[in-house]
Motif scaffolding. Structure first.
Motif, PDB file in Angstrom:
ATOM      1  N   THR A 178     -35.349  50.483 -58.612  1.00  0.00           N
ATOM      2  CA  THR A 178     -35.347  50.790 -59.842  1.00  0.00           C
ATOM      3  C   THR A 178     -34.090  50.276 -60.809  1.00  0.00           C
ATOM      4  O   THR A 178     -33.027  50.466 -60.168  1.00  0.00           O
ATOM      5  CB  THR A 178     -35.091  52.455 -60.233  1.00  0.00           C
ATOM      6  OG1 THR A 178     -36.460  53.106 -59.374  1.00  0.00           O
ATOM      7  CG2 THR A 178     -35.339  52.934 -61.566  1.00  0.00           C
ATOM      8  N   THR A 218     -41.629  46.805 -57.879  1.00  0.00           N
ATOM      9  CA  THR A 218     -41.930  46.729 -56.437  1.00  0.00           C
ATOM     10  C   THR A 218     -42.542  45.265 -56.097  1.00  0.00           C
ATOM     11  O   THR A 218     -42.705  44.652 -57.001  1.00  0.00           O
ATOM     12  CB  THR A 218     -43.096  47.709 -56.090  1.00  0.00           C
ATOM     13  OG1 THR A 218     -44.202  47.316 -56.919  1.00  0.00           O
ATOM     14  CG2 THR A 218     -42.499  49.123 -56.333  1.00  0.00           C
ATOM     15  N   PHE A 272     -43.083  55.705 -54.372  1.00  0.00           N
ATOM     16  CA  PHE A 272     -42.193  54.507 -53.696  1.00  0.00           C
ATOM     17  C   PHE A 272     -42.753  54.404 -52.381  1.00  0.00           C
ATOM     18  O   PHE A 272     -43.470  55.303 -51.763  1.00  0.00           O
ATOM     19  CB  PHE A 272     -40.860  55.576 -53.696  1.00  0.00           C
ATOM     20  CG  PHE A 272     -40.528  56.264 -52.522  1.00  0.00           C
ATOM     21  CD1 PHE A 272     -39.755  55.737 -51.387  1.00  0.00           C
ATOM     22  CD2 PHE A 272     -41.240  57.568 -52.274  1.00  0.00           C
ATOM     23  CE1 PHE A 272     -39.575  56.534 -50.265  1.00  0.00           C
ATOM     24  CE2 PHE A 272     -40.848  58.001 -51.033  1.00  0.00           C
ATOM     25  CZ  PHE A 272     -40.223  57.800 -50.083  1.00  0.00           C
ATOM     26  N   GLU A 325     -37.935  47.527 -52.960  1.00  0.00           N
ATOM     27  CA  GLU A 325     -38.338  48.202 -53.896  1.00  0.00           C
ATOM     28  C   GLU A 325     -37.157  48.705 -54.742  1.00  0.00           C
ATOM     29  O   GLU A 325     -36.303  49.254 -53.876  1.00  0.00           O
ATOM     30  CB  GLU A 325     -39.307  49.645 -53.605  1.00  0.00           C
ATOM     31  CG  GLU A 325     -40.505  48.995 -53.276  1.00  0.00           C
ATOM     32  CD  GLU A 325     -41.579  50.401 -52.899  1.00  0.00           C
ATOM     33  OE1 GLU A 325     -41.151  51.481 -53.511  1.00  0.00           O
ATOM     34  OE2 GLU A 325     -42.469  50.126 -52.374  1.00  0.00           O
ATOM     35  N   ASN A 332     -35.755  53.148 -55.498  1.00  0.00           N
ATOM     36  CA  ASN A 332     -37.005  53.604 -56.032  1.00  0.00           C
ATOM     37  C   ASN A 332     -37.300  54.995 -55.685  1.00  0.00           C
ATOM     38  O   ASN A 332     -37.445  55.375 -54.826  1.00  0.00           O
ATOM     39  CB  ASN A 332     -38.328  52.603 -55.654  1.00  0.00           C
ATOM     40  CG  ASN A 332     -39.498  53.037 -56.655  1.00  0.00           C
ATOM     41  OD1 ASN A 332     -39.435  53.514 -57.434  1.00  0.00           O
ATOM     42  ND2 ASN A 332     -40.568  52.246 -55.939  1.00  0.00           N
ATOM     43  N   SER A 341     -39.773  56.916 -57.806  1.00  0.00           N
ATOM     44  CA  SER A 341     -40.916  57.121 -58.378  1.00  0.00           C
ATOM     45  C   SER A 341     -41.850  58.056 -57.373  1.00  0.00           C
ATOM     46  O   SER A 341     -41.662  57.658 -56.084  1.00  0.00           O
ATOM     47  CB  SER A 341     -41.688  56.265 -59.024  1.00  0.00           C
ATOM     48  OG  SER A 341     -42.355  55.240 -58.080  1.00  0.00           O
ATOM     49  N   GLU A 399     -39.289  50.438 -62.612  1.00  0.00           N
ATOM     50  CA  GLU A 399     -39.607  50.626 -61.521  1.00  0.00           C
ATOM     51  C   GLU A 399     -40.075  49.151 -60.874  1.00  0.00           C
ATOM     52  O   GLU A 399     -41.251  48.713 -61.274  1.00  0.00           O
ATOM     53  CB  GLU A 399     -40.791  51.422 -61.108  1.00  0.00           C
ATOM     54  CG  GLU A 399     -41.283  51.648 -59.509  1.00  0.00           C
ATOM     55  CD  GLU A 399     -42.376  52.419 -59.401  1.00  0.00           C
ATOM     56  OE1 GLU A 399     -43.037  52.330 -58.272  1.00  0.00           O
ATOM     57  OE2 GLU A 399     -42.771  53.060 -60.469  1.00  0.00           O
TER      58      GLU A 399
END
Length: 601
Positions: A376, A574, A314, A374, A309, A311, A572
């Motif tokens: 992507t 999580t 994160f 987490e 991840n 972003s 994404e």
């Protein structure tokens, strides 16, 4: 002690797990006053939420002094890898068919595997209490299916039972009986005892379990010989032979396991004491090891990019966020999930994961998310092969049952996605349609199909074969609205933007630059500011300060997001959130990337 090993196979939702419930109740596995609930074998949280079986499981019951090992299998084509390996443990199969729907794509797929392994079939026509059901027609359709799959004379002479798993009865003729004893008697009569060849120990590992106390546990059927506690043995793997020793032995009893000192050929057992093994390895004699042929599983048809991840948010929700965590978890999954493959890419942070379909990969992502990861994930791609110098792609057989007045919409939708109709016939008030369609055309089809048919369509599909590439298939027609800045959304901004599209976020949610916050009403993407607060003044205008009326957000599930995103987008994931975003969050980078791809094209 006499033993029968049976696997229960059927299309999704035809009643396999309910049948296992009935067998467990009939054989008094539970106390009379015990609360058991329904779908006892679906013990995993994800299975309970979705109402489907994902993992194969074992239970055993004793009926008239005979031990029956029952294997419950998944019905979705995406989890076909689970079914293919556990059929090796069975000597007979109960093929369950819905009395209204008849044989469906997955019925064909699992039955073909069972017939190739020479297993003895028993056909059970379930749900005969449903309105519009047609048990006699379905029986003829099942016979035709057996014939088309090149069943032997012996396999074509299958016994048939009728009944209703929900109401708790099965009988050898279509008349209601007291309970399911006729079926249990049929299992004892028609399913052969395990054939035990002469020779030393051979046990093929067909599934594995994990216990926090015992570590990894190997499960399989003792093919020949016997296995004892404390016995040294050779483990035959693809790379060679390793020596090891049995620490503990368990057999399946009711829904649990019981520790024993010896297991004889024909029974299914769990072995503790092996460290490094994979499914398909053989536990063999210490002195003269002989391996069994490795289990072969059909190839995956779809791939997705899994990466860390990256972003702006994160690390806020998850415990495991690094590429090392991600790689270890994916490698661990490939040990027990045979239909899954993982490959490294040029980037150390990304891995290419191959699976059977969107549901197969979606369940993996959902499981990882619940464990605290987490990551992507990119949009799903079909696997392309080059055969005789030409590009080929996977095709699937798509079956749709829909009310007659809506069949035109279904045909229109499938033909837009390069599908060709094979069969069209009436089943009572429903229209039964079968198509040959590229796997690419199925991505995102389910949500459109349900929208266009008011949720009435019942869809099922299975992989058929590789055929020449079919050319361009239209994807999503609408663009998206992308957040301009990183802040909390405001009701004031969303209210002003409502006529631009359908929102995926509520007021007060944290968003970041490059996140997809809504579906645009037109083609083409638009960058919008959804975080602007209302300028407060000391003037009041009558009526304009009413609370803004905002439509609730559209909540997409993980699989819907996977079908929704396009090439330049990703998800994404999580433990607490699923957000869709652009691969390049910065607008300038997106423009550069689109120019570069236009030049390449």
């Amino acid at each position: 002690m006499n033993i029968r090993n049976i696997a229960i196979i059927a299309h999704v939702d035809h009643g396999k797990t309910t049948l296992v419930d009935r067998i467990l109740h009939q054989t008094n596995v539970f106390r009379a006053n015990q609360e058991t609930g329904d779908l006892i074998m679906d013990s995993n949280d994800l299975e309970r939420e979705r109402g489907i079986t994902i993992f194969s499981k074992n239970a055993s019951v004793v009926y008239k002094g005979v031990k029956i090992n029952v294997i419950d299998t998944p019905g979705h084509a995406d989890f076909g890898g689970e079914v293919e390996r556990v059929l090796k443990m069975a000597d007979g199969v109960c093929l369950l068919v819905d009395a209204f729907e008849g044989p469906m794509p997955q019925t064909r797929f699992v039955l073909q595997k069972a017939l190739q392994l020479n297993l003895k079939p028993i056909v059970i026509i379930n749900k005969v209490d449903k309105p519009n059901c047609r048990p006699d027609e379905v029986h003829d359709a099942v016979f035709e299916l057996f014939f088309n799959l090149d069943a032997t004379e012996e396999q074509l002479d299958f016994p048939t039972f009728y009944g209703s798993g929900k109401n708790g009865w099965f009988n050898s003729k279509n008349e209601q009986s007291e309970d399911i004893t006729p079926l249990l008697d049929g299992i004892l009569e028609y399913v052969p005892e395990p054939k035990v060849p002469e020779g030393n120990l051979q046990l093929q590992i067909t599934s594995l379990d994990y216990s926090t106390f015992l570590g990894r546990v190997a499960i399989g059927k003792v093919n020949r010989g016997s296995i004892k506690e404390g016995q040294p043995f050779s483990l035959v793997t693809a790379d060679g032979i390793k020596k090891s020793k049995v620490k503990e032995l368990y057999i399946f009893e009711s829904l649990g396991k019981r520790k024993v000192s010896e297991v004889l050929a024909g029974d299914i057992c769990a072995v503790v004491g092996l460290e490094d093994f994979t499914i398909g390895d053989t536990i063999a004699d210490f002195e003269n090891p002989e391996g069994l042929p490795v289990i072969s599983v059909d190839e995956p048809t779809m791939s997705m990019m899994f990466s860390i991840n990256n972003s702006p948010f994160f690390g806020k929700d998850g415990k495991f966020v690094t590429s090392r965590h991600l790689r270890d978890r994916l490698m661990k999954e490939t040990e027990k999930n045979l239909a899954l493959r993982v490959e490294d890419t040029d980037s150390a942070d990304s891995f290419l994961v191959f699976g059977r379909g969107i549901l197969h990969l979606g369940v993996l992502v959902e499981t990882m998310r619940r464990e605290g990861y987490e990551l992507t994930v990119g949009n799903p791609q079909v696997l392309v092969k080059t055969i005789d110098g030409k590009k080929h792609e996977p095709y699937e057989v798509l079956v749709v049952d829909v009310p007659q007045e809506l069949s035109g919409k279904v045909i229109d939708l499938v033909t837009q996605r390069k599908g060709e109709m094979l069969i069209m016939e009436s089943k009572g008030e429903m229209q039964h349609l079968e198509f040959d369609i590229p796997s690419r055309g199925l991505i995102g089809l389910r949500s459109q199909m349900l929208t266009n048919t008011q949720g009435e369509a019942v869809m099922a599909h299975r992989f058929h074969e590789y055929k020449p590439w079919k050319g361009f298939i239209p994807g999503r027609s609408n663009g998206v609205l992308i957040s301009k800045n990183t802040e909390k959304t405001t009701g004031y901004s969303i209210d002003k933007l409502q006529d631009r599209g359908k929102f995926f976020v509520d007021p007060g949610e944290e968003v970041y630059t490059g996140q997809i916050i809504a579906e645009h009403i037109k083609p083409g993407d638009l960058v919008v500011n959804a975080t602007e607060p209302k300028k407060l003044t000391n003037h009041r205008a009558s009526g304009s300060d009413d609370a803004s009326r905002i439509a609730p957000k559209t909540q997409l599930t993980l699989e819907e997001c996977m079908e929704y995103i396009q090439q330049d987008e990703c998800i994404e994931v999580t433990p607490k959130n699923i957000r869709m975003r652009k691969v390049f969050l910065d607008e300038e980078s997106r423009k550069r990337d689109s120019k570069r791809s236009e030049v390449v094209a």
